[in-house]
Enzyme design. Structure first.
Site, short mmCIF file in Angstrom:
data_model
loop_
_atom_site.label_atom_id
_atom_site.label_comp_id
_atom_site.label_asym_id
_atom_site.label_seq_id
_atom_site.Cartn_x
_atom_site.Cartn_y
_atom_site.Cartn_z
N ASP A 113 0.83 -1.21 0.00
CA ASP A 113 0.00 0.00 0.00
C ASP A 113 0.87 1.26 0.00
OD1 ASP A 113 -3.04 -0.91 0.96
OD2 ASP A 113 -1.48 -2.21 1.75
N ASP A 177 -6.53 5.00 -5.25
CA ASP A 177 -6.51 3.83 -4.37
C ASP A 177 -5.28 3.01 -4.75
OD1 ASP A 177 -6.86 1.62 -2.79
OD2 ASP A 177 -9.01 1.50 -3.10
N LEU A 179 -3.92 0.40 -3.45
CA LEU A 179 -4.03 -1.05 -3.34
C LEU A 179 -5.44 -1.36 -2.84
CD1 LEU A 179 -1.41 -3.47 -1.68
CD2 LEU A 179 -3.80 -4.03 -2.11
N ASP A 180 -6.30 -1.70 -3.77
CA ASP A 180 -7.66 -2.08 -3.40
C ASP A 180 -7.69 -3.57 -3.06
OD1 ASP A 180 -10.42 -1.57 -3.06
OD2 ASP A 180 -10.85 -2.37 -5.05
N THR A 182 -6.89 -4.87 0.20
CA THR A 182 -5.72 -5.16 1.03
C THR A 182 -5.92 -6.44 1.85
OG1 THR A 182 -5.13 -2.82 1.17
CG2 THR A 182 -4.20 -4.27 2.84
N GLY A 271 -12.63 -6.33 -3.05
CA GLY A 271 -12.20 -5.19 -3.85
C GLY A 271 -13.29 -4.59 -4.72
N ASP A 303 -12.36 4.05 -3.34
CA ASP A 303 -12.68 2.67 -3.71
C ASP A 303 -13.58 2.60 -4.94
OD1 ASP A 303 -11.34 1.32 -1.57
OD2 ASP A 303 -12.98 1.85 -0.22
#
EC number: 3.1.3.7
Length: 362
Positions: A113, A177, A179-180, A182, A271, A303
């Site tokens: 992230d 975003d 890192l969707d 996580t 996600g 998101d």
């Protein structure tokens, strides 16, 4: 007597002096212009500092070209994805919790992230210093770096969007975003993971990028511009396949079965980016297919903004469960749940699902 027998009159001397001063003036002004351009004080209007890697927006705000923003957004999502993949493959995630979600689960963060966020944020900020950028992860000033863009727009974007699309820089908000999914990333459920960039103009989503780091697939679209992704040819509106969050699939299933019947299929997935791609024609074998995307709890705008822009560009819809359009200004989250569809009667679907938002608050 003047040399070579030439006699200069007072008028000739004056003209000669004026010509000399003119030459000196032009030489000196050219020197100053060159010096100013080195410090970004010259250049074309709206072009920022001169040179191929300079900012794409003027220092005083000016305008930005959405086509250029799309090119940089695609590059940022890919660069961030490289960091996400590298950290996951190293198997050293440095996982920690930022706190609890409203549902009581850990809100996790990893090195993937953080490193993805740094690459994506500074690439966009260097290229477009005048625009507002909102990102999921904290940006530490001590980590600041200049990541230059070569000002090249990929051919697939130029093919779809032939001319510049300029808007005032002050009207633009970028949502990142890095890192969707996580939670799924920490569980090594790689297919759900995406990196995303969205650009909103006056609060309306106009371009979105969703990148899947582990399959290296990238979807992008611009409203009233073009896209590299399309809707599927058919959708089942009567007994739809509904993609929902893994964390609350049971909540949605009960209401969905009551609304659409026992043939309705619920697809739990991680996600928001992955769930939007489930509604589209995506050439990725790991991507599941759905007809509707429903979310019943609080969700953050980074998101969903990219997916909202892509769906909107393709003629689809993403609203709250009560059918309200989502504004991408102000607060970073929405309370009213989420309904996303494409090639369906969206308002008819809204009317069918009156109790889902209440379900999410139980």
């Amino acid at each position: 007597m003047a040399p070579m027998g030439i006699r200069l009159s007072p008028l000739g001397v004056a003209v000669f002096c004026l010509l000399g001063l003119g030459v000196l003036y032009h030489l000196y002004s050219g020197f100053l212009a060159g010096r100013f351009s080195l410090f970004g004080l010259g250049g074309e209007p709206g072009g920022g500092a001169a040179g191929p890697a300079g900012p794409a927006a003027s220092a005083d705000g000016g305008t930005v070209d959405l086509r250029e923003m799309l090119a940089v957004s695609v590059l940022a999502a890919v660069r961030g994805g490289e960091e996400v993949r590298r950290v996951r493959e190293s198997n050293v995630l440095h996982e920690k919790s930022k706190g609890k979600t409203r549902e009581g689960a850990d809100d996790k963060m990893t090195s993937g992230d953080v490193l993805s966020n740094r690459k994506m944020f500074y690439l966009l900020k260097t290229a477009f210093p005048s625009v507002q950028i909102n990102t999921e992860e904290h940006v530490d000033a001590s980590d600041q770096e200049v990541i230059l863009w070569d000002r090249k727009i990929p051919e697939d974007i130029l093919k779809e969007i032939a001319t510049p699309q300029e808007v005032p820089a002050e009207s633009v908000t970028v949502w990142i975003d890095p890192l969707d999914a996580t939670q799924e990333y920490t569980e090594d459920l790689r297919k759900y993971v995406t990196t995303m960039v969205c650009v909103a103009v006056n609060g309306k989503p106009v371009l979105g990028v969703i990148h899947k780091p582990f399959s290296e697939y990238t979807a992008w679209a611009m409203v009233d511009g073009g896209s590299n992704v399309k809707a599927r040819t058919s959708y089942n509106e009567k007994t739809p396949r509904i993609v929902v969050s893994r964390s609350h699939s049971g909540m949605v299933k009960q209401v969905a079965l009551q609304t659409f019947g026992n043939q309705t299929t619920i697809i739990p997935a991680g996600g928001a980016g992955y769930k939007v791609l489930a509604l589209l024609d995506v050439p990725d074998k790991s991507q599941e297919k759905a007809d509707l995307y429903i979310h019943v709890t609080y969700i953050k705008k980074w998101d969903i903004c990219a997916g909202n822009a892509i769906l909107k560009a393709l003629g689809g819809h993403m609203t709250t469960l009560s059918g309200e359009e989502i504004s991408y200004t102000g607060s970073d989250g929405i309370e009213g749940g989420l309904l996303a569809s494409i090639r369906m009667n969206h308002q008819a679907l809204v009317r069918k699902l009156p109790d889902l938002e209440k379900t999410g608050h139980k």
